[in-house]
Design an enzyme around this catalytic site. Structure first.
Site, PDB file in Angstrom:
ATOM      1  N   LYS A   1     -10.716  -1.900   6.666  1.00 29.23           N
ATOM      2  CA  LYS A   1      -9.518  -1.512   7.415  1.00 29.23           C
ATOM      3  C   LYS A   1      -9.989  -1.018   8.782  1.00 29.23           C
ATOM      4  O   LYS A   1     -10.959  -0.262   8.865  1.00 29.23           O
ATOM      5  CB  LYS A   1      -8.789  -0.407   6.648  1.00 29.23           C
ATOM      6  CG  LYS A   1      -7.743   0.353   7.446  1.00 29.23           C
ATOM      7  CD  LYS A   1      -6.804   1.089   6.520  1.00 29.23           C
ATOM      8  CE  LYS A   1      -6.004   2.155   7.248  1.00 29.23           C
ATOM      9  NZ  LYS A   1      -4.710   2.421   6.604  1.00 29.23           N
TER      10      LYS A   1
ATOM     11  N   ARG B   1       0.360  10.320   0.596  1.00 25.89           N
ATOM     12  CA  ARG B   1       0.714  11.400   1.528  1.00 25.89           C
ATOM     13  C   ARG B   1       1.893  12.203   1.042  1.00 25.89           C
ATOM     14  O   ARG B   1       2.327  13.135   1.716  1.00 25.89           O
ATOM     15  CB  ARG B   1       1.083  10.806   2.900  1.00 25.89           C
ATOM     16  CG  ARG B   1      -0.074  10.155   3.571  1.00 25.89           C
ATOM     17  CD  ARG B   1       0.346   9.596   4.910  1.00 25.89           C
ATOM     18  NE  ARG B   1      -0.520   8.486   5.226  1.00 25.89           N
ATOM     19  CZ  ARG B   1      -0.337   7.670   6.247  1.00 25.89           C
ATOM     20  NH1 ARG B   1       0.697   7.833   7.051  1.00 25.89           N
ATOM     21  NH2 ARG B   1      -1.167   6.682   6.456  1.00 25.89           N
TER      22      ARG B   1
ATOM     23  N   GLU C   1       0.857  -1.203   0.000  1.00 23.24           N
ATOM     24  CA  GLU C   1       0.000   0.000   0.000  1.00 23.24           C
ATOM     25  C   GLU C   1       0.882   1.238   0.000  1.00 23.24           C
ATOM     26  O   GLU C   1       1.610   1.490   0.962  1.00 23.24           O
ATOM     27  CB  GLU C   1      -0.894  -0.022   1.248  1.00 23.24           C
ATOM     28  CG  GLU C   1      -1.743   1.241   1.382  1.00 23.24           C
ATOM     29  CD  GLU C   1      -2.491   1.300   2.723  1.00 23.24           C
ATOM     30  OE1 GLU C   1      -2.832   0.233   3.277  1.00 23.24           O
ATOM     31  OE2 GLU C   1      -2.696   2.420   3.213  1.00 23.24           O
TER      32      GLU C   1
END
Ligand code: 3PG
Length: 203
Positions: free
Chosen positions: A125, A41, A37
């Site tokens: 998640k 950001r 993943e």
């Protein structure tokens, strides 16, 4: 197959320098963790995903920190194979569903889990795992909501990962511990591969 069952650990990576993306992905795959993943950001995240898709076909690279439908559109262009969000508004859930990609919507409370389960979303998640209550919280959710499974992330470390993985409602865990910033800065891919191999052996 479910995203939760591809690997015991999903490395959550923050890529500050796009040049590290391919060797980093190769090291994780070599260590036995092919599901990666890349968090949105950093400015280099989308280019990092595109390069991994092009140059490391053994990896299954997805995008994390999905917050908007614009994020999803950009990830589709980059070639991301799955989407992960830290939390889930209902409009984001719609946009993730419309993407056609597998996705792990984020949730942290019983109400959020129930809202997503009502839409048929039962693989989520759990974020931020440790601050939200960690293992005791997941155990408590399994009572009334036993059909929902999670990938907890946020604060999980090698010492605690096995206890998370032992829970019946946990399919895999995620975390940044596999890709320490200093190892990435130094290009220490051997260390990343070793951390990945240790994590891959957790189950
Ligand atoms: C995430 O986005 O899943 C978390 O930031 C990972 O948290 P960690 O850095 O505590 O592993």
């Amino acid at each position: 197959m479910s995203l939760l069952d591809l690997a015991p650990v999903i490395p959550v990576v923050v890529i500050d320098d796009v040049e590290t993306a391919v060797p980093l992905a190769r090291a994780l795959v070599a260590g036995g963790l092919p599901v990666i993943e890349v968090t949105l950001r950093t400015a280099d995240a989308l280019e990092a995903i595109a390069r991994i898709v092009a140059e490391v076909p053994e990896a299954v690279v997805g995008a994390g920190t999905i917050r908007t439908s614009d994020d999803i559109a950009a990830c589709l262009v980059a070639g991301a194979k799955f989407l992960v969000s830290p939390g889930t508004t209902l409009s984001l859930a719609d946009a993730m569903a419309a993407s056609g990609l597998p996705y792990l919507p984020g949730a942290a409370t019983a109400t959020e889990v129930m809202a997503l389960a009502e839409r048929g979303l039962k693989e989520l998640k759990f974020f931020p795992a440790e601050p939200a209550g960690g293992i005791p919280y997941l155990k408590a959710l399994a009572g009334p909501l036993p059909d929902v499974r999670f990938c907890p992330t946020g604060g999980i470390r090698p010492a605690t990962a096995p206890d998370y993985l032992a829970l019946p409602n946990v399919g895999c865990v995620g975390g940044t511990w596999l890709t320490p910033a200093d190892a990435l800065a130094a290009g220490d891919w051997g260390r990343v591969e070793k951390l990945a191999a240790e994590a891959a052996a957790l189950r």
